[in-house]
Motif scaffolding. Sequence first.
Motif, mmCIF file in Angstrom:
data_model
loop_
_atom_site.group_PDB
_atom_site.id
_atom_site.type_symbol
_atom_site.label_atom_id
_atom_site.label_comp_id
_atom_site.label_asym_id
_atom_site.label_seq_id
_atom_site.Cartn_x
_atom_site.Cartn_y
_atom_site.Cartn_z
ATOM 1 N N ALA A 1 0.836 -1.207 0.000
ATOM 2 C CA ALA A 1 0.000 0.000 0.000
ATOM 3 C C ALA A 1 0.867 1.252 0.000
ATOM 4 O O ALA A 1 0.551 2.248 -0.674
ATOM 5 N N GLY A 2 1.972 1.230 0.731
ATOM 6 C CA GLY A 2 2.887 2.375 0.746
ATOM 7 C C GLY A 2 3.503 2.628 -0.620
ATOM 8 O O GLY A 2 3.665 3.780 -1.041
ATOM 9 N N TYR A 3 3.861 1.536 -1.311
ATOM 10 C CA TYR A 3 4.409 1.686 -2.659
ATOM 11 C C TYR A 3 3.373 2.301 -3.596
ATOM 12 O O TYR A 3 3.700 3.177 -4.411
ATOM 13 N N LEU A 4 2.128 1.839 -3.506
ATOM 14 C CA LEU A 4 1.081 2.397 -4.367
ATOM 15 C C LEU A 4 0.827 3.874 -4.064
ATOM 16 O O LEU A 4 0.558 4.661 -4.974
ATOM 17 N N ILE A 5 0.911 4.246 -2.802
ATOM 18 C CA ILE A 5 0.755 5.661 -2.448
ATOM 19 C C ILE A 5 1.859 6.481 -3.102
ATOM 20 O O ILE A 5 1.606 7.515 -3.729
#
Length: 188
Positions: free
Chosen positions: A75-79
């Motif tokens: 999720a952090g990468y997608l953000i």
Amino acid sequence: MNKAVLIVILFLFPFFAIAQSGKKPDITKDSLTLTHKKHSPHLATIYSAILPGLGQAYNKKFWKIPIIYAGLIGAGYLIKYNHGEMKERQDALKLLLDGDSSTIPKSPYNTQPIEITRAERNQFRTNRDYSIIGFAGIYLLNIVDAAVDAHFYNFNIDKPLALQKTRHLYFSSFKVQNVPTVGLAYRF
């Protein structure tokens, strides 16, 4: 001589530790009774809120920790990715809409219509916002999972809760042409 001293020290060490802590050993309890240390759901919740996965470690569910971190890292990468793409298109829109013909955005945006660039920027902003919601959801799920696991930490399931198939042989009561029959029984 050295072995005897070591054995005496190892034998007396627990008594010295108890004397130092000020607690008296409870000799009146039966040694066969099982005493469970209180497992605190509140403590597991606080641990997971401070550091994701720490509540699962407290509950001794170590296999869940990589799953939690994989979800949070994903999720952090997608953000980060969606925010970078949105920012790139936002900068291109600023250069296209500033009214100065000498400022030209980089390659794909200088020939692309403004409406398409604006639509792409809005799409990446929406994806970034959904990724933030996903990150928060995974974080909250981590906390709830630790609390629920801590509540059921000492829960004992001796009998399986699923449907069980058992076979019974009826040798004396049911015979078909003097041959014992086999029956199936389902227990709930």
